[in-house]
Structures are given as C-alpha cells and as structure tokens.
Motif scaffolding. Structure first.
Motif, short mmCIF file in Angstrom:
data_model
loop_
_atom_site.label_atom_id
_atom_site.label_comp_id
_atom_site.label_asym_id
_atom_site.label_seq_id
_atom_site.Cartn_x
_atom_site.Cartn_y
_atom_site.Cartn_z
N ALA A 266 42.49 7.17 -9.19
CA ALA A 266 40.83 6.44 -7.63
C ALA A 266 40.14 5.00 -9.03
N VAL A 267 38.93 4.98 -7.29
CA VAL A 267 39.04 3.56 -7.74
C VAL A 267 37.38 3.69 -8.71
N SER A 268 36.73 4.70 -9.07
CA SER A 268 35.89 5.36 -9.91
C SER A 268 36.31 4.62 -10.92
N THR A 269 37.75 4.94 -11.09
CA THR A 269 38.14 4.65 -12.77
C THR A 269 38.24 3.01 -12.94
N LEU A 270 37.82 2.39 -12.03
CA LEU A 270 37.43 0.88 -12.44
C LEU A 270 36.12 0.76 -12.02
N LEU A 271 36.19 1.41 -11.11
CA LEU A 271 33.74 0.57 -10.51
C LEU A 271 33.26 1.00 -11.32
N ASP A 272 33.49 2.22 -12.06
CA ASP A 272 32.77 3.12 -12.97
C ASP A 272 32.06 2.07 -13.82
N ALA A 273 33.36 1.45 -14.71
CA ALA A 273 33.17 0.91 -16.28
C ALA A 273 32.15 -0.84 -16.34
N LEU A 274 32.99 -1.59 -14.78
CA LEU A 274 32.34 -2.84 -14.11
C LEU A 274 31.19 -2.42 -14.51
N ALA A 275 31.08 -1.44 -13.63
CA ALA A 275 29.34 -0.42 -13.23
C ALA A 275 28.25 -0.65 -13.99
N GLU A 276 28.94 -0.68 -15.31
CA GLU A 276 28.09 0.02 -16.05
C GLU A 276 27.98 -0.77 -17.21
N GLU A 277 29.10 -2.14 -17.26
CA GLU A 277 29.38 -3.27 -17.91
C GLU A 277 28.38 -4.48 -17.33
N TYR A 278 27.89 -4.80 -16.13
CA TYR A 278 26.99 -5.48 -15.48
C TYR A 278 26.10 -5.19 -15.50
N HIS A 279 25.65 -3.88 -15.40
CA HIS A 279 24.69 -3.02 -14.51
C HIS A 279 23.39 -4.37 -16.30
N GLN A 280 24.46 -4.05 -18.30
CA GLN A 280 23.71 -4.95 -19.13
C GLN A 280 23.52 -6.41 -19.10
N VAL A 281 24.98 -6.92 -18.00
CA VAL A 281 24.77 -8.65 -18.02
C VAL A 281 23.84 -9.00 -16.96
N ALA A 282 22.90 -8.13 -15.55
CA ALA A 282 22.65 -8.42 -14.92
C ALA A 282 21.71 -8.20 -15.30
N ALA A 283 21.21 -7.13 -16.41
CA ALA A 283 19.29 -7.06 -16.77
C ALA A 283 19.14 -7.72 -17.85
N VAL A 284 20.39 -9.19 -18.50
CA VAL A 284 19.83 -10.17 -19.42
C VAL A 284 19.09 -11.29 -18.58
N ARG A 285 19.74 -11.54 -17.44
CA ARG A 285 19.11 -12.28 -16.38
C ARG A 285 18.02 -11.71 -15.50
N GLY A 286 18.09 -10.80 -16.08
CA GLY A 286 16.58 -9.63 -14.73
C GLY A 286 16.74 -9.56 -13.60
N LEU A 287 18.04 -9.59 -13.52
CA LEU A 287 18.63 -9.25 -11.77
C LEU A 287 19.01 -7.47 -12.38
N THR A 288 18.43 -6.78 -10.72
CA THR A 288 19.23 -5.22 -10.71
C THR A 288 20.74 -5.10 -10.17
N LEU A 289 20.97 -4.40 -9.94
CA LEU A 289 22.54 -4.03 -10.05
C LEU A 289 22.62 -2.70 -9.74
N HIS A 290 22.70 -2.50 -7.98
CA HIS A 290 22.80 -1.27 -7.56
C HIS A 290 24.66 -0.85 -7.36
N TYR A 291 24.84 0.15 -7.71
CA TYR A 291 26.11 0.79 -7.59
C TYR A 291 26.07 2.24 -6.20
N VAL A 292 27.06 1.86 -5.32
CA VAL A 292 27.05 2.81 -4.91
C VAL A 292 28.74 3.72 -5.07
N PRO A 293 28.68 4.83 -5.60
CA PRO A 293 30.35 5.03 -6.14
C PRO A 293 31.42 5.32 -5.22
N SER A 294 32.32 5.61 -5.40
CA SER A 294 33.45 6.25 -4.38
C SER A 294 34.64 6.76 -5.60
#
Length: 459
Positions: free
Chosen positions: A170-198
């Motif tokens: 399931a592609v969510s196996t990959l993307l859920d973890a990446l989304a959580e990781e880069y939510h934090q990475v983006a926040a450090v730069r003052g950016l927001t990450l919009h994630y549409v799960p599948s």
C-alpha cells in the motif's frame, strides 16, 4: 640421264642462292633491329627514363610501405598500452566503488549510533539553550547522513550492486511515514506540508521508491523559501503518480534536463539551505530507470515545481506484502502501545545497543539489549518479548540476523521482528520479507522506527 642430272644440279644451285639471299636479308633486318633497340635504351631516351622512374618509384613505395608497417606496429603497441592503462583505471575505479559500497556498513554504524543518542537526548527535559544545541546536533547529523547516504547510493549504482526488489504494498506504507517526517522538516523552515493520503496498492521496491520521493521532498524544502509543499497521488490509467509540489521559484526551461545530471544544481538555491552534492536528482534518474518508473517535471517560474514518479499498480488480488501503514498520530484517548512493551535488541556493536536502549527507553519501552540471545534471555527473567530488533550483520562466523530471528520466532511464536541493516541488496530485503519480517535501513530514522513499532504492537 646426264641431262636430268644437269637439271637437278641447276635447281639445287638456284635454291642455295635463294637461301643465301634470304639469310643475308634476315641478318640485315636483325642488325637494324639491334641498332634500334640499342639506341632506344640510351640514358637520354624516353623509354629508359620511364624505366628508371618506375624502378625509383617502386623503391620509394617499398620504403614507405616499410615505414607504414613500422608506424602501424608502433601504434598497435601504443594502443595496447592504452587499453591496458584504461582497463587498470576502470578496475581501480570499480574497486574503489565496490569498496565504498562494501564498507557502507562500517561507515554508517557510528553515524547510526550518534543519531540514536541525539534522538534520545531530544526527549529529555533540558534547558532551552541545551535543547537548541541538541537540535543543531541532530540537524548536523541528518546533513551528514544525507551526504554520506548519497555517496554510498551513487557508489552502489556505479558498482552495479544495487538491484530492485519489487513487491506489492500500500502506498500509504511509504507516504504516511514520509509525510510525518517532512511535516517536521518543513516546519523548521517555516513551511507547511499538505499531505493527501492514499491506500492504493502499487508494485515497486519500497526502499528505492522511498529514496526517490525523499529526494523530491528534500529538494522542495531546500529550494522553497516561503509557502507550502504538497505530497499526494493521482490515479492514472497506467499507474499511480506520486507527486511532490512546492511554491518555490520554479526551474527555467534550459535547466530542466541538466538538473538530472551529476553535480548539477538549480541556480536558485540559497546558500544557507543549499547543502548537497548535486547528486540527488542524478540518483533519482538512475533509480527510476532501474525501476522502470518514469519521472516527470512541470514547473513555472515564480510559481513552483511539481516532481512526480509513475508507479505501476499491483496486480489484481495481490495482497499487501508489507506492514500495514504506520500511523503517525494516536487517536484521541488511545493509549500509546510503546509504553511498557518489551523490546529485545540484538546487535554486536555496543554503541548501537546503548543508543537503542536510550532511544527506546525514552519512548517508554522496556528494553533488553545485548549481542547474543543467551545474554538477552539471562537479563529478561523469563519475560516474553513483544518485538525483536536485530542487526543483520552480527559479526564473522555468526548466523545472520534473519536466521537468528527465525530461530527465536520458533521459540516465541508471533514475535514481531524488524531486521536493521546498512546492506541495500535486494536479496536481503526479499529474504526478510519472505520470512515475514520487516526491514529498516541504516542510518535508522527514529520516527520511522517509532511508527513501525506502533503499528506492530497494535496489529
């Protein structure tokens, strides 16, 4: 009778006279011919000069032919030396590449331990100044991990030791973890990450596909100064398009092919956020070619860019062979499954076992870590483990982590197992999957581990 004799003698005399005349005439002709030949071969005559030039030209042709043969022999020797030198250079380069690919385990071990200790330290209550220093250490280690990982990846690709291990998931196996990781990475730069799960089922190599999407996300964070990022999927007729978008400066048309070459980077990178070797998209290009997954890029100057990769759907009725998608956040009021769970860690590196104890302990786990099963069982007081984390390489003359885990699972049926390794070989990942075990690569990403543990303990 006398008359006849006289007539005969007269005829004989006439014939003799004719013969003498003919002989004289032939001698005269021969003499004239000899004089003409002798006069024709004089040094000043045209036939003699032609003959002399022919002899001279023949000699020159012979000399030049000999010289040409000597030159060809010399060129052949030079070419042979060049071929030998080129073969030696290629062998040296391949040896270097294979060496770097082979020693990646030893290179990544200390980095993996440092990441574990830094992540554990971040969970401690520290003064603000100390907490800031810990954050800087963590980010610096991530930068080192990224650079070293890039060099190891390109070395593995050059050496031809990196192969795909495709399986349905399931592609969510990959993307859920990446989304959580880069939510934090983006926040450090003052950016927001919009994630549409599948939850669409696809067929690919999970680890290699993660490398591609992570490169897309890293570049999006690096080149976007303000705004937001997008991670999502779009269904296409021939596959699932995984997309990463940003609101960065965009990429000029002349650069859109060049950025996929080695050591090429877009010109807009800001110096404070532009660490890298210019190899990320070159690796993406090579991995996508290996996987046979097309990569696409659309961009508009001043508006941003979208990088995407087209992944084929899993065959009909193909079950998800990987774990259920890790959940990043617990539901409201739901107990944390890591609190109080018993986790066994087996690794022959003392720094790794200490780091795992510190990290897992900070999450509330009850950790038993050692280099051998006997040492673990002696320290467990008969306590049954819930999860086993085992290194694949346990030293020379020892069984592999997969073999050891298989032996323990016969003793503890249903034991959830995660094999941890710096070895990216497809055969290893396939062996772990076929044994019903999960596989995580070093340097270990703590968030990915935490999410996987949560999933295993809730299943």
């Amino acid at each position: 009778m006398a008359l006849f004799q006289l007539a005969a003698d007269s005829d004989t005399a006439a014939d003799n006279a004719t013969l003498r005349e003919e002989k004289r005439r032939l001698r005269k002709v021969c003499h004239a011919l000899m004089e003409r030949v002798e006069s024709g071969v004089s040094p000043n005559s045209a036939p003699y000069a032609a003959f002399e030039r022919s002899v001279l030209l023949a000699e020159q042709v012979r000399e030049r032919t000999d010289a040409l043969h000597r030159t060809l022999d010399e060129l052949s020797q030079v070419n042979a030396r060049l071929l030998t030198a080129n073969a030696e250079a290629e062998a040296a380069n391949l040896s270097k590449t294979k060496f770097l690919a082979a020693v990646s385990h030893d290179l990544l071990q200390p980095l993996n331990a440092a990441r574990l200790f830094a992540s554990a330290l971040e969970t401690h209550a520290l003064p603000d100044a100390s907490q800031a220093l810990v954050g800087h250490i963590g980010r610096s280690l991530k930068d080192v991990e990224g650079l070293l990982g890039t060099l190891v990846d390109i070395s593995r690709l050059d050496a031809g030791v990196l192969h795909a291990d495709k399986a349905p998931f399931a592609v969510s196996t990959l993307l859920d973890a990446l989304a959580e990781e880069y939510h934090q990475v983006a926040a450090v730069r003052g950016l927001t990450l919009h994630y549409v799960p599948s939850s669409t089922l696809v067929e690919s190599d999970l680890a290699l596909l993660a490398r591609v999407v992570r490169n897309f996300l890293s570049n999006a964070v690096r080149y976007t100064e303000h705004g937001h990022l997008l991670l999502g999927c779009r269904r296409r007729a021939n596959g699932l398009e995984i997309m990463v978008g940003d609101t960065g400066p965009g990429i000029p048309e002349p650069q859109r092919e060049a950025i996929f070459l080695e050591f090429r980077r877009a010109n807009q990178a800001q110096s404070s956020h532009s660490r890298g070797l210019g190899l990320g998209l070159a690796i993406v290009d090579r991995i996508s070619t290996m996987l046979d997954h097309p990569v696409m890029l659309t961009s508009q100057l001043g508006c941003g860019s979208i990088f995407s990769i087209l992944v084929p759907y899993a065959p009909p009725n193909a079950g998800d062979s990987s774990a259920t998608s890790p959940r990043a956040v617990l539901s409201h009021g739901e107990l944390d499954p890591l609190q109080g769970c018993v986790v066994w860690v087996i690794d022959d590196d003392p720094a790794i076992t200490e780091g795992m104890q510190a990290l897992l302990g900070s999450w509330g786990c009850r950790v038993r870590a050692a280099a051998t099963v006997s040492a673990l069982e002696a320290a467990s007081d008969g306590e049954r483990p819930a999860v086993l984390l085992v290194d694949y390489h346990l030293g020379e003359h020892r069984e592999s982590g997969i073999d050891l885990a298989s032996r323990l699972r016969r003793r503890y049926p249903g034991l959830a197992t995660v094999v941890i390794t710096a070895n990216h070989e497809a055969a290893l990942k396939r062996a772990a999957r076929e044994a019903g075990m999960h596989c995580l690569l070093k340097p270990l990403k703590p968030l990915r581990l935490k999410m996987l543990l949560g999933t295993l303990l809730q299943s």
